[in-house]
Write a protein that holds these residues in place. Structure first.
Motif, PDB file in Angstrom:
ATOM      1  N   ARG A   5       0.625  -0.876   0.506  1.00 13.10           N
ATOM      2  CA  ARG A   5       0.034   0.251  -0.190  1.00 13.10           C
ATOM      3  C   ARG A   5       0.821   0.855   0.067  1.00 13.10           C
ATOM      4  N   SER A   6       1.678   1.291   0.625  1.00 12.50           N
ATOM      5  CA  SER A   6       2.862   2.614   1.028  1.00 12.50           C
ATOM      6  C   SER A   6       3.413   2.975  -0.422  1.00 12.50           C
ATOM      7  N   ALA A   7       3.756   1.739  -1.084  1.00  9.31           N
ATOM      8  CA  ALA A   7       4.540   1.559  -1.991  1.00  9.31           C
ATOM      9  C   ALA A   7       3.188   1.863  -3.497  1.00  9.31           C
ATOM     10  N   ALA A  21       0.451   9.135 -16.094  1.00  9.80           N
ATOM     11  CA  ALA A  21      -0.696   8.573 -15.636  1.00  9.80           C
ATOM     12  C   ALA A  21      -0.755   7.205 -14.885  1.00  9.80           C
ATOM     13  N   HIS A  22      -1.592   7.313 -13.808  1.00  5.05           N
ATOM     14  CA  HIS A  22      -1.109   5.706 -13.129  1.00  5.05           C
ATOM     15  C   HIS A  22      -2.147   5.008 -12.721  1.00  5.05           C
ATOM     16  N   ARG A  23      -2.152   3.891 -13.017  1.00  8.20           N
ATOM     17  CA  ARG A  23      -2.900   2.790 -13.234  1.00  8.20           C
ATOM     18  C   ARG A  23      -2.844   0.794 -12.355  1.00  8.20           C
ATOM     19  N   THR A  24      -2.976   0.287 -12.237  1.00  7.52           N
ATOM     20  CA  THR A  24      -2.768  -1.492 -11.334  1.00  7.52           C
ATOM     21  C   THR A  24      -4.252  -2.170 -12.411  1.00  7.52           C
ATOM     22  N   ILE A  25      -3.091  -2.964 -12.624  1.00  6.32           N
ATOM     23  CA  ILE A  25      -4.023  -3.913 -13.357  1.00  6.32           C
ATOM     24  C   ILE A  25      -3.574  -5.421 -12.302  1.00  6.32           C
ATOM     25  N   ARG A  26      -4.819  -6.272 -12.264  1.00  5.44           N
ATOM     26  CA  ARG A  26      -4.816  -7.836 -12.010  1.00  5.44           C
ATOM     27  C   ARG A  26      -3.641  -8.329 -12.480  1.00  5.44           C
ATOM     28  N   LEU A  27      -3.612  -9.537 -11.224  1.00  6.15           N
ATOM     29  CA  LEU A  27      -2.211 -10.333 -12.178  1.00  6.15           C
ATOM     30  C   LEU A  27      -2.842 -11.533 -11.850  1.00  6.15           C
ATOM     31  N   LEU A  56       6.284  -3.417 -10.196  1.00  5.50           N
ATOM     32  CA  LEU A  56       5.689  -4.929  -9.333  1.00  5.50           C
ATOM     33  C   LEU A  56       5.639  -5.299  -8.295  1.00  5.50           C
ATOM     34  N   ILE A  57       4.548  -5.043  -7.121  1.00  2.00           N
ATOM     35  CA  ILE A  57       5.127  -5.532  -5.822  1.00  2.00           C
ATOM     36  C   ILE A  57       3.889  -6.067  -5.781  1.00  2.00           C
TER      37      ILE A  57
END
Length: 90
Positions: A5-7, A21-27, A56-57
């Motif tokens: 979460r911090s990262a 831009a910043h986005r997330t993807i489901r792995l 990647l975290i």
């Protein structure tokens, strides 16, 4: 999952500050059924022509802690001992 979460928040803040831009993807859909092919495929599908950075975290403290506890106690691992939350790529 404080480190992830911090990262994620740091990456979001930096993107916002720079105008990127910043986005997330489901792995993967499920931890116990996740495969290398599913994860790599998700990353490949998540990349765009304008993608310049991939972060990647991967943090699964619950699984590692439970597995370690069960191994020390000699108990079996079970599907119920694994967390069900999806990993995310930022």
């Amino acid at each position: 999952m404080v480190p992830a979460r911090s990262a994620s928040e740091l990456l979001r803040f930096k993107a916002e500050a720079s105008g990127a831009a910043h986005r997330t993807i489901r792995l993967y859909e499920g931890l116990r059924r996740a495969t290398v092919e599913e994860i790599v495929g998700a990353v490949e599908r998540g990349l765009r022509d304008h993608t310049r950075i991939l972060a990647l975290i991967w943090v699964h403290f619950g699984l590692a802690t439970e597995r370690s506890r069960r191994l020390r106690s000699g108990g079996p691992m079970s599907a119920r001992s694994a967390p069900s939350s999806p990993a995310t790529a930022w």
